[in-house]
Write an enzyme that holds these catalytic residues in place. Sequence first.
Site, PDB file in Angstrom:
ATOM      1  N   SER A  97       0.714  -1.202   0.019  1.00 45.00           N
ATOM      2  CA  SER A  97       0.016   0.230  -0.017  1.00 45.00           C
ATOM      3  C   SER A  97       1.000   1.186   0.025  1.00 45.00           C
ATOM      4  CB  SER A  97      -1.014   0.147   1.187  1.00 45.00           C
ATOM      5  OG  SER A  97      -1.963  -0.862   1.012  1.00 45.00           O
ATOM      6  N   LYS A 136       0.332   3.400  -3.081  1.00 43.29           N
ATOM      7  CA  LYS A 136      -0.968   4.039  -2.889  1.00 43.29           C
ATOM      8  C   LYS A 136      -0.371   5.765  -3.116  1.00 43.29           C
ATOM      9  CE  LYS A 136      -3.727   0.654  -1.150  1.00 43.29           C
ATOM     10  NZ  LYS A 136      -4.305   0.216   0.195  1.00 43.29           N
ATOM     11  N   TYR A 186      -3.743  -2.713 -10.241  1.00 40.34           N
ATOM     12  CA  TYR A 186      -3.581  -2.474  -8.793  1.00 40.34           C
ATOM     13  C   TYR A 186      -2.576  -3.793  -7.899  1.00 40.34           C
ATOM     14  CZ  TYR A 186      -4.918  -2.436  -3.680  1.00 40.34           C
ATOM     15  OH  TYR A 186      -4.715  -2.123  -2.358  1.00 40.34           O
ATOM     16  N   VAL A 221       1.165  -3.868   3.937  1.00 45.60           N
ATOM     17  CA  VAL A 221       0.964  -5.130   4.477  1.00 45.60           C
ATOM     18  C   VAL A 221       2.273  -6.005   4.286  1.00 45.60           C
ATOM     19  CG1 VAL A 221      -1.297  -5.363   4.842  1.00 45.60           C
ATOM     20  CG2 VAL A 221      -0.377  -6.166   2.789  1.00 45.60           C
TER      21      VAL A 221
HETATM   22  N1  GLN Z   1      -2.217  -5.285  -1.926  1.00 47.30           N
HETATM   23  C1  GLN Z   1      -2.787  -5.104  -0.597  1.00 47.30           C
HETATM   24  C2  GLN Z   1      -4.239  -5.388  -0.756  1.00 47.30           C
HETATM   25  O1  GLN Z   1      -4.960  -4.871  -1.312  1.00 47.30           O
HETATM   26  C3  GLN Z   1      -2.388  -3.765   0.118  1.00 47.30           C
HETATM   27  C4  GLN Z   1      -2.988  -3.517   1.261  1.00 47.30           C
HETATM   28  C5  GLN Z   1      -1.982  -2.943   2.186  1.00 47.30           C
HETATM   29  O2  GLN Z   1      -0.739  -2.893   1.985  1.00 47.30           O
HETATM   30  N2  GLN Z   1      -2.633  -2.515   3.393  1.00 47.30           N
HETATM   31  O3  GLN Z   1      -4.819  -5.917   0.103  1.00 47.30           O
END
Ligand code: GLN
Length: 307
Positions: A67, A70, A194, A260
Amino acid sequence: MDMATDLQDFLIRLDRDIRARGDWGEVADYIPELARIAPGQFGIAVVTADGALATAGDATKGFSIQSISKVFTLACVLGRIGEQIWTRVGREPSGLRFDSIQLLETEDGRPRNPFINAGALVVTDELLTGRGPQDALAEILGFIRTAAGDDDIHIDRAVAQSEAGTGHRNIALAHYLKSCGNLRNAPELVLGTYFHQCAIEMSCVQLAMAGRAIAGLPDAPPVLSRARARRLNALMMLCGHYDGSGDFAFRVGLPGKSGVGGGILLIAPGRASIGIWSPGLNVFGNSHMGTHAAEALARATGWSVFG
Ligand code: GLN
């Protein structure tokens, strides 16, 4: 703490303390490729305003930024269409898990912010306007490589495939957004892009270098205006750690964005850009020891934006 040697010494001690604790948290298990990573790892890299780099632990080892991507996709979209993006996504904390679907129903498919999964899918959809996934991903990678001053940053396709095979929550979010008219492209196309942006692999050093423009450091590549950087920092402070954002602001007092994979991009505006990684997560899905390290660093340096 101004001296580079003090900072370097501090990081070495921090690395030693963290390894001695052995309290690592749990790795993300809903993405099979991430579930295989050993939790007992930690790295940190700090680039300061004078251009000096201090590191400790596994600071050059690559990890899945997840994430944290993002922040970079939002920067790309702001560069392309400017503030128009706010008609499709909000800028308020959600107070819910990163992958929650709850508010989409009551808020007509307009995600609360660009850092929860639903909001990030809308941002990625915007990047796909008028072109395909290859070109959108090339723009994202190009932005990160330029920001970091490092071309050796790539997508780990095995991680992307792995998430594509098990990403039912994101698949549901994308289809829900589509049903609300807030996705222009086919959900499959947005999801594929994504999953690949999340699978970008970087080290703490590369992440710290890539954050220099967001931190407004003097030698940062000009990928972002100061006004945009200020706004990214505001979003990172309020939404960068999902429903753990309040706890993170309370303990650390700096804008940050977690993933994550266990990474955290931490920004001390005007002072430093910091990459932290430890793959074990806390209850909010943010790096457990990474958050501890951010807290210790902010305390030792006095870098909290709250004084
Ligand atoms: N690729 C992960 C998801 O979409 C990213 C989530 C995260 O890093 N918090 O679940």
